[in-house]
Design a protein around this motif. Structure first.
Motif, PDB file in Angstrom:
ATOM      1  N   PRO A 258       0.842  -1.213   0.000  1.00  0.00           N
ATOM      2  CA  PRO A 258       0.000   0.000   0.000  1.00  0.00           C
ATOM      3  C   PRO A 258       0.874   1.259   0.000  1.00  0.00           C
ATOM      4  O   PRO A 258       1.017   1.931   1.018  1.00  0.00           O
ATOM      5  CB  PRO A 258      -0.799  -0.145   1.290  1.00  0.00           C
ATOM      6  N   LEU A 259       1.455   1.589  -1.150  1.00  0.00           N
ATOM      7  CA  LEU A 259       2.431   2.677  -1.211  1.00  0.00           C
ATOM      8  C   LEU A 259       1.813   4.022  -0.826  1.00  0.00           C
ATOM      9  O   LEU A 259       2.431   4.815  -0.116  1.00  0.00           O
ATOM     10  CB  LEU A 259       3.032   2.749  -2.619  1.00  0.00           C
ATOM     11  N   LEU A 260       0.612   4.290  -1.305  1.00  0.00           N
ATOM     12  CA  LEU A 260      -0.034   5.572  -0.993  1.00  0.00           C
ATOM     13  C   LEU A 260      -0.446   5.632   0.473  1.00  0.00           C
ATOM     14  O   LEU A 260      -0.250   6.645   1.146  1.00  0.00           O
ATOM     15  CB  LEU A 260      -1.253   5.786  -1.891  1.00  0.00           C
ATOM     16  N   ALA A 261      -1.026   4.534   0.971  1.00  0.00           N
ATOM     17  CA  ALA A 261      -1.487   4.504   2.364  1.00  0.00           C
ATOM     18  C   ALA A 261      -0.315   4.629   3.331  1.00  0.00           C
ATOM     19  O   ALA A 261      -0.419   5.270   4.377  1.00  0.00           O
ATOM     20  CB  ALA A 261      -2.256   3.215   2.628  1.00  0.00           C
ATOM     21  N   ARG A 262       0.815   4.020   2.970  1.00  0.00           N
ATOM     22  CA  ARG A 262       1.995   4.071   3.842  1.00  0.00           C
ATOM     23  C   ARG A 262       2.497   5.499   3.995  1.00  0.00           C
ATOM     24  O   ARG A 262       2.815   5.942   5.107  1.00  0.00           O
ATOM     25  CB  ARG A 262       3.094   3.175   3.279  1.00  0.00           C
ATOM     26  N   ARG A 263       2.550   6.214   2.896  1.00  0.00           N
ATOM     27  CA  ARG A 263       3.020   7.602   2.957  1.00  0.00           C
ATOM     28  C   ARG A 263       2.056   8.461   3.764  1.00  0.00           C
ATOM     29  O   ARG A 263       2.461   9.280   4.580  1.00  0.00           O
ATOM     30  CB  ARG A 263       3.147   8.142   1.533  1.00  0.00           C
ATOM     31  N   ARG A 264       0.753   8.268   3.529  1.00  0.00           N
ATOM     32  CA  ARG A 264      -0.246   9.045   4.273  1.00  0.00           C
ATOM     33  C   ARG A 264      -0.165   8.743   5.763  1.00  0.00           C
ATOM     34  O   ARG A 264      -0.208   9.647   6.600  1.00  0.00           O
ATOM     35  CB  ARG A 264      -1.652   8.732   3.755  1.00  0.00           C
ATOM     36  N   GLU A 265      -0.041   7.458   6.097  1.00  0.00           N
ATOM     37  CA  GLU A 265       0.022   7.078   7.504  1.00  0.00           C
ATOM     38  C   GLU A 265       1.263   7.647   8.173  1.00  0.00           C
ATOM     39  O   GLU A 265       1.212   8.098   9.327  1.00  0.00           O
ATOM     40  CB  GLU A 265       0.017   5.547   7.646  1.00  0.00           C
ATOM     41  N   LEU A 266       2.384   7.671   7.450  1.00  0.00           N
ATOM     42  CA  LEU A 266       3.617   8.217   8.012  1.00  0.00           C
ATOM     43  C   LEU A 266       3.468   9.711   8.283  1.00  0.00           C
ATOM     44  O   LEU A 266       3.889  10.211   9.339  1.00  0.00           O
ATOM     45  CB  LEU A 266       4.786   7.961   7.057  1.00  0.00           C
ATOM     46  N   ASP A 267       2.835  10.421   7.366  1.00  0.00           N
ATOM     47  CA  ASP A 267       2.585  11.859   7.572  1.00  0.00           C
ATOM     48  C   ASP A 267       1.673  12.077   8.779  1.00  0.00           C
ATOM     49  O   ASP A 267       1.905  12.975   9.600  1.00  0.00           O
ATOM     50  CB  ASP A 267       1.939  12.469   6.324  1.00  0.00           C
ATOM     51  N   ALA A 268       0.640  11.243   8.879  1.00  0.00           N
ATOM     52  CA  ALA A 268      -0.307  11.371   9.993  1.00  0.00           C
ATOM     53  C   ALA A 268       0.369  11.051  11.326  1.00  0.00           C
ATOM     54  O   ALA A 268       0.124  11.725  12.336  1.00  0.00           O
ATOM     55  CB  ALA A 268      -1.501  10.436   9.772  1.00  0.00           C
ATOM     56  N   LEU A 269       1.232  10.037  11.334  1.00  0.00           N
ATOM     57  CA  LEU A 269       1.938   9.658  12.559  1.00  0.00           C
ATOM     58  C   LEU A 269       2.892  10.761  13.005  1.00  0.00           C
ATOM     59  O   LEU A 269       3.052  11.005  14.206  1.00  0.00           O
ATOM     60  CB  LEU A 269       2.706   8.351  12.347  1.00  0.00           C
ATOM     61  N   THR A 270       3.526  11.420  12.050  1.00  0.00           N
ATOM     62  CA  THR A 270       4.441  12.514  12.380  1.00  0.00           C
ATOM     63  C   THR A 270       3.689  13.636  13.087  1.00  0.00           C
ATOM     64  O   THR A 270       4.145  14.175  14.107  1.00  0.00           O
ATOM     65  CB  THR A 270       5.117  13.050  11.109  1.00  0.00           C
ATOM     66  N   LYS A 271       2.521  13.985  12.580  1.00  0.00           N
ATOM     67  CA  LYS A 271       1.700  15.026  13.212  1.00  0.00           C
ATOM     68  C   LYS A 271       1.199  14.559  14.580  1.00  0.00           C
ATOM     69  O   LYS A 271       1.215  15.320  15.553  1.00  0.00           O
ATOM     70  CB  LYS A 271       0.515  15.365  12.314  1.00  0.00           C
ATOM     71  N   GLN A 272       0.751  13.305  14.637  1.00  0.00           N
ATOM     72  CA  GLN A 272       0.235  12.758  15.891  1.00  0.00           C
ATOM     73  C   GLN A 272       1.327  12.712  16.954  1.00  0.00           C
ATOM     74  O   GLN A 272       1.069  12.977  18.139  1.00  0.00           O
ATOM     75  CB  GLN A 272      -0.335  11.361  15.654  1.00  0.00           C
ATOM     76  N   LEU A 273       2.544  12.386  16.539  1.00  0.00           N
ATOM     77  CA  LEU A 273       3.670  12.333  17.471  1.00  0.00           C
ATOM     78  C   LEU A 273       3.946  13.705  18.078  1.00  0.00           C
ATOM     79  O   LEU A 273       4.129  13.832  19.295  1.00  0.00           O
ATOM     80  CB  LEU A 273       4.919  11.815  16.745  1.00  0.00           C
ATOM     81  N   MET A 274       3.934  14.737  17.257  1.00  0.00           N
ATOM     82  CA  MET A 274       4.159  16.100  17.751  1.00  0.00           C
ATOM     83  C   MET A 274       3.071  16.510  18.738  1.00  0.00           C
ATOM     84  O   MET A 274       3.350  17.084  19.795  1.00  0.00           O
ATOM     85  CB  MET A 274       4.207  17.066  16.572  1.00  0.00           C
ATOM     86  N   GLN A 275       1.817  16.199  18.411  1.00  0.00           N
ATOM     87  CA  GLN A 275       0.700  16.557  19.289  1.00  0.00           C
ATOM     88  C   GLN A 275       0.781  15.813  20.617  1.00  0.00           C
ATOM     89  O   GLN A 275       0.541  16.395  21.690  1.00  0.00           O
ATOM     90  CB  GLN A 275      -0.620  16.240  18.592  1.00  0.00           C
TER      91      GLN A 275
END
Length: 289
Positions: A258-275
Protein backbone atom coordinates in the motif's frame (compact mmCIF):
# COMPACT_ATOMS: atom_id res chain seq x y z
CA UNK A 1 -26.86 55.00 107.17
CA UNK A 2 -24.58 51.99 107.63
CA UNK A 3 -27.32 49.77 106.20
CA UNK A 4 -27.61 51.94 103.12
CA UNK A 5 -23.85 51.73 102.63
CA UNK A 6 -23.92 47.93 102.83
CA UNK A 7 -26.81 47.84 100.38
CA UNK A 8 -24.89 50.03 97.96
CA UNK A 9 -21.80 47.82 98.30
CA UNK A 10 -23.92 44.74 97.69
CA UNK A 11 -25.47 46.26 94.58
CA UNK A 12 -22.00 47.25 93.33
CA UNK A 13 -20.62 43.76 93.89
CA UNK A 14 -23.61 42.27 92.10
CA UNK A 15 -23.12 44.66 89.21
CA UNK A 16 -19.44 43.65 88.99
CA UNK A 17 -20.35 39.97 89.01
CA UNK A 18 -22.90 40.61 86.25
CA UNK A 19 -20.26 42.42 84.16
CA UNK A 20 -17.74 39.63 84.71
CA UNK A 21 -20.36 37.08 83.72
CA UNK A 22 -21.13 39.02 80.54
CA UNK A 23 -17.44 39.28 79.74
CA UNK A 24 -16.97 35.56 80.29
CA UNK A 25 -19.97 34.80 78.07
CA UNK A 26 -18.57 37.07 75.37
CA UNK A 27 -15.18 35.37 75.62
CA UNK A 28 -16.85 31.97 75.44
CA UNK A 29 -18.76 33.00 72.29
CA UNK A 30 -15.54 34.32 70.72
CA UNK A 31 -13.77 31.08 71.58
CA UNK A 32 -16.60 29.01 70.07
CA UNK A 33 -16.51 31.06 66.90
CA UNK A 34 -12.73 30.68 66.72
CA UNK A 35 -12.97 26.93 67.22
CA UNK A 36 -15.67 26.69 64.54
CA UNK A 37 -13.54 28.72 62.14
CA UNK A 38 -10.53 26.50 62.80
CA UNK A 39 -12.66 23.42 62.28
CA UNK A 40 -14.01 24.79 59.00
CA UNK A 41 -10.52 25.77 57.85
CA UNK A 42 -9.23 22.33 58.77
CA UNK A 43 -11.99 20.65 56.78
CA UNK A 44 -11.28 22.93 53.81
CA UNK A 45 -7.57 22.15 53.95
CA UNK A 46 -8.36 18.45 54.18
CA UNK A 47 -10.73 18.71 51.20
CA UNK A 48 -8.15 20.63 49.21
CA UNK A 49 -5.53 18.02 50.03
CA UNK A 50 -7.85 15.19 48.93
CA UNK A 51 -8.65 17.03 45.68
CA UNK A 52 -4.94 17.67 45.04
CA UNK A 53 -4.17 13.99 45.60
CA UNK A 54 -6.97 12.97 43.24
CA UNK A 55 -5.78 15.43 40.59
CA UNK A 56 -2.20 14.19 41.00
CA UNK A 57 -3.37 10.60 40.61
CA UNK A 58 -5.41 11.52 37.52
CA UNK A 59 -2.42 13.27 35.94
CA UNK A 60 -0.22 10.23 36.70
CA UNK A 61 -2.70 7.90 35.00
CA UNK A 62 -3.05 10.23 32.01
CA UNK A 63 0.74 10.54 31.77
CA UNK A 64 1.06 6.77 31.75
CA UNK A 65 -1.51 6.46 28.97
CA UNK A 66 0.13 9.22 26.94
CA UNK A 67 3.55 7.61 27.40
CA UNK A 68 2.21 4.27 26.16
CA UNK A 69 0.60 6.01 23.18
CA UNK A 70 3.90 7.73 22.40
CA UNK A 71 5.73 4.41 22.45
CA UNK A 72 3.18 2.89 20.07
CA UNK A 73 3.34 5.87 17.70
CA UNK A 74 7.15 5.89 17.67
CA UNK A 75 7.30 2.14 17.11
CA UNK A 76 4.87 2.26 14.17
CA UNK A 77 6.59 5.34 12.74
CA UNK A 78 10.01 3.66 12.93
CA UNK A 79 8.68 0.59 11.11
CA UNK A 80 7.18 2.72 8.33
CA UNK A 81 10.33 4.83 8.07
CA UNK A 82 12.44 1.69 7.72
CA UNK A 83 10.11 0.42 4.99
CA UNK A 84 10.27 3.78 3.26
CA UNK A 85 14.05 4.09 3.53
CA UNK A 86 14.44 0.60 2.11
CA UNK A 87 11.78 1.35 -0.56
CA UNK A 88 9.98 -1.80 0.48
CA UNK A 89 7.25 -2.75 -2.01
CA UNK A 90 9.01 -1.21 -5.01
CA UNK A 91 10.31 -3.29 -7.90
CA UNK A 92 14.04 -4.01 -7.78
CA UNK A 93 15.04 -1.66 -10.60
CA UNK A 94 12.92 1.17 -9.18
CA UNK A 95 14.31 0.59 -5.71
CA UNK A 96 17.90 0.70 -6.95
CA UNK A 97 17.43 3.99 -8.80
CA UNK A 98 15.70 5.58 -5.79
CA UNK A 99 18.51 4.44 -3.50
CA UNK A 100 21.08 5.89 -5.91
CA UNK A 101 19.27 9.21 -6.46
CA UNK A 102 22.10 11.08 -4.76
CA UNK A 103 24.49 9.76 -7.46
CA UNK A 104 22.17 9.84 -10.46
CA UNK A 105 21.26 13.21 -11.91
CA UNK A 106 17.77 14.63 -12.18
CA UNK A 107 15.85 11.96 -10.23
CA UNK A 108 12.75 13.47 -8.60
CA UNK A 109 11.24 10.28 -7.20
CA UNK A 110 8.64 7.62 -7.87
CA UNK A 111 5.11 8.64 -8.78
CA UNK A 112 3.92 7.23 -5.43
CA UNK A 113 6.24 9.68 -3.65
CA UNK A 114 5.07 12.73 -5.59
CA UNK A 115 1.31 12.39 -5.27
CA UNK A 116 -1.11 13.16 -2.44
CA UNK A 117 -4.43 11.32 -2.45
CA UNK A 118 -7.44 11.63 -0.09
CA UNK A 119 -7.79 8.50 2.01
CA UNK A 120 -11.17 7.46 0.56
CA UNK A 121 -9.72 7.58 -2.98
CA UNK A 122 -6.49 5.66 -2.32
CA UNK A 123 -7.77 2.33 -3.60
CA UNK A 124 -9.21 3.84 -6.77
CA UNK A 125 -6.08 5.85 -7.58
CA UNK A 126 -3.76 2.92 -6.83
CA UNK A 127 -5.75 0.73 -9.23
CA UNK A 128 -5.96 3.53 -11.80
CA UNK A 129 -2.19 4.01 -11.76
CA UNK A 130 -1.26 0.36 -11.37
CA UNK A 131 2.46 -0.18 -12.01
CA UNK A 132 2.76 3.51 -12.97
CA UNK A 133 2.88 4.22 -9.22
CA UNK A 134 6.47 3.01 -9.50
CA UNK A 135 7.42 4.98 -12.58
CA UNK A 136 10.26 7.37 -11.81
CA UNK A 137 10.09 11.04 -12.69
CA UNK A 138 13.34 12.58 -13.99
CA UNK A 139 14.27 15.95 -15.44
CA UNK A 140 14.92 14.96 -19.03
CA UNK A 141 15.68 12.17 -21.52
CA UNK A 142 19.41 12.36 -20.80
CA UNK A 143 18.82 11.62 -17.11
CA UNK A 144 16.44 8.80 -18.05
CA UNK A 145 19.10 7.23 -20.28
CA UNK A 146 21.72 7.54 -17.53
CA UNK A 147 19.43 5.83 -15.01
CA UNK A 148 18.67 2.98 -17.40
CA UNK A 149 22.36 2.60 -18.21
CA UNK A 150 23.05 2.40 -14.46
CA UNK A 151 20.59 -0.51 -14.15
CA UNK A 152 22.05 -2.30 -17.16
CA UNK A 153 25.65 -1.88 -16.08
CA UNK A 154 24.99 -3.25 -12.60
CA UNK A 155 22.37 -5.86 -13.56
CA UNK A 156 19.84 -4.29 -11.19
CA UNK A 157 16.56 -4.86 -12.98
CA UNK A 158 14.30 -2.57 -14.98
CA UNK A 159 12.35 0.64 -14.45
CA UNK A 160 10.14 3.07 -16.36
CA UNK A 161 11.29 6.68 -16.44
CA UNK A 162 9.09 9.74 -17.02
CA UNK A 163 11.16 12.68 -18.32
CA UNK A 164 9.44 15.95 -17.41
CA UNK A 165 10.47 17.45 -20.74
CA UNK A 166 8.51 14.73 -22.59
CA UNK A 167 5.33 14.69 -20.56
CA UNK A 168 2.20 15.97 -22.29
CA UNK A 169 -1.15 15.85 -20.58
CA UNK A 170 -3.95 13.65 -21.91
CA UNK A 171 -7.48 14.81 -21.27
CA UNK A 172 -11.05 13.71 -21.84
CA UNK A 173 -12.94 15.62 -24.50
CA UNK A 174 -15.38 18.20 -23.15
CA UNK A 175 -18.27 16.39 -24.84
CA UNK A 176 -17.44 13.19 -22.90
CA UNK A 177 -17.21 15.08 -19.62
CA UNK A 178 -20.59 16.69 -20.26
CA UNK A 179 -22.13 13.28 -20.91
CA UNK A 180 -20.95 11.73 -17.66
CA UNK A 181 -20.67 14.60 -15.16
CA UNK A 182 -24.42 14.61 -14.47
CA UNK A 183 -24.46 10.98 -13.32
CA UNK A 184 -25.23 10.95 -9.55
CA UNK A 185 -22.38 8.53 -8.81
CA UNK A 186 -19.76 10.26 -10.95
CA UNK A 187 -16.97 11.34 -8.58
CA UNK A 188 -14.55 13.03 -10.94
CA UNK A 189 -11.67 12.85 -13.37
CA UNK A 190 -8.81 11.13 -11.56
CA UNK A 191 -6.12 13.76 -12.10
CA UNK A 192 -8.43 16.46 -10.68
CA UNK A 193 -8.91 14.47 -7.47
CA UNK A 194 -5.26 14.28 -6.46
CA UNK A 195 -2.71 16.87 -5.40
CA UNK A 196 0.88 17.36 -6.54
CA UNK A 197 3.45 20.09 -7.03
CA UNK A 198 2.78 22.23 -10.09
CA UNK A 199 5.88 20.98 -11.89
CA UNK A 200 4.32 17.50 -11.99
CA UNK A 201 0.95 18.54 -13.44
CA UNK A 202 1.78 17.17 -16.89
CA UNK A 203 2.94 13.86 -15.38
CA UNK A 204 -0.33 13.26 -13.58
CA UNK A 205 -2.58 14.56 -16.34
CA UNK A 206 -0.67 12.15 -18.63
CA UNK A 207 -1.25 9.26 -16.23
CA UNK A 208 -4.72 10.10 -14.93
CA UNK A 209 -6.23 12.69 -17.26
CA UNK A 210 -8.44 10.18 -19.10
CA UNK A 211 -9.49 8.06 -16.14
CA UNK A 212 -12.87 8.53 -14.46
CA UNK A 213 -13.62 7.63 -10.84
CA UNK A 214 -17.13 6.34 -10.08
CA UNK A 215 -18.74 5.29 -6.81
CA UNK A 216 -19.50 1.66 -7.69
CA UNK A 217 -19.45 -0.87 -10.52
CA UNK A 218 -23.08 -0.28 -11.51
CA UNK A 219 -22.34 3.41 -11.96
CA UNK A 220 -19.09 2.65 -13.76
CA UNK A 221 -20.83 0.52 -16.40
CA UNK A 222 -23.52 3.16 -16.88
CA UNK A 223 -20.94 5.92 -17.28
CA UNK A 224 -18.84 3.78 -19.61
CA UNK A 225 -21.91 3.23 -21.79
CA UNK A 226 -22.40 6.99 -22.12
CA UNK A 227 -18.88 7.33 -23.53
CA UNK A 228 -19.27 4.41 -25.95
CA UNK A 229 -16.86 2.36 -23.82
CA UNK A 230 -13.95 4.55 -24.88
CA UNK A 231 -12.93 5.64 -21.37
CA UNK A 232 -11.43 3.74 -18.43
CA UNK A 233 -13.66 3.91 -15.33
CA UNK A 234 -12.38 2.92 -11.86
CA UNK A 235 -14.59 2.49 -8.78
CA UNK A 236 -13.80 3.30 -5.15
CA UNK A 237 -13.47 -0.45 -4.51
CA UNK A 238 -10.96 -0.85 -7.33
CA UNK A 239 -13.21 -2.44 -9.97
CA UNK A 240 -12.49 -1.29 -13.52
CA UNK A 241 -14.49 -0.91 -16.73
CA UNK A 242 -11.87 -0.85 -19.47
CA UNK A 243 -12.06 0.82 -22.88
CA UNK A 244 -13.82 -1.63 -25.16
CA UNK A 245 -16.15 -2.83 -22.39
CA UNK A 246 -14.18 -5.48 -20.50
CA UNK A 247 -14.57 -5.44 -16.72
CA UNK A 248 -11.89 -6.19 -14.15
CA UNK A 249 -12.67 -6.64 -10.48
CA UNK A 250 -12.92 -8.80 -7.40
CA UNK A 251 -11.00 -8.93 -4.13
CA UNK A 252 -7.78 -6.96 -3.95
CA UNK A 253 -4.83 -8.92 -2.59
CA UNK A 254 -3.93 -8.09 1.00
CA UNK A 255 -0.29 -8.80 0.11
CA UNK A 256 -0.07 -5.73 -2.15
CA UNK A 257 2.23 -2.94 -1.04
CA UNK A 258 0.00 0.00 0.00
CA UNK A 259 2.43 2.68 -1.21
CA UNK A 260 -0.03 5.57 -0.99
CA UNK A 261 -1.49 4.50 2.36
CA UNK A 262 1.99 4.07 3.84
CA UNK A 263 3.02 7.60 2.96
CA UNK A 264 -0.25 9.05 4.27
CA UNK A 265 0.02 7.08 7.50
CA UNK A 266 3.62 8.22 8.01
CA UNK A 267 2.58 11.86 7.57
CA UNK A 268 -0.31 11.37 9.99
CA UNK A 269 1.94 9.66 12.56
CA UNK A 270 4.44 12.51 12.38
CA UNK A 271 1.70 15.03 13.21
CA UNK A 272 0.23 12.76 15.89
CA UNK A 273 3.67 12.33 17.47
CA UNK A 274 4.16 16.10 17.75
CA UNK A 275 0.70 16.56 19.29
CA UNK A 276 1.19 13.72 21.79
CA UNK A 277 4.64 14.95 22.82
CA UNK A 278 3.12 18.39 23.46
CA UNK A 279 0.33 16.80 25.48
CA UNK A 280 2.90 14.91 27.61
CA UNK A 281 4.93 18.08 28.21
CA UNK A 282 1.80 19.94 29.37
CA UNK A 283 0.89 17.13 31.76
CA UNK A 284 4.41 17.06 33.22
CA UNK A 285 4.28 20.83 33.70
CA UNK A 286 0.88 20.58 35.39
CA UNK A 287 2.19 17.81 37.68
CA UNK A 288 5.03 20.03 38.92
CA UNK A 289 2.71 22.92 39.81
Amino acid sequence: ERLEQEIDEYIERKREKTNIKKQLEKKREQLCRLLQTEKTNGEQVKEQYIQAEQEHHRIDEELQQVTQTLQQIRSRKEILEELQEDYSGFFQGVKEILKARHRLKGVHGAVAELITVPKHLEMAIEIALGSALQHIVVDCEQHAREAIQYLKKNQLGRATLLPLTNMKGRFLADRDIQKIAQHPKFIGIAHRLIACEQQYDNVFSYLLGRIVIARDLQAATEIAGKTGYRVRIVTLDGDVVNPGGSITGGAVSKQRAPLLARRRELDALTKQLMQTEHQKAMLQQKKQQ
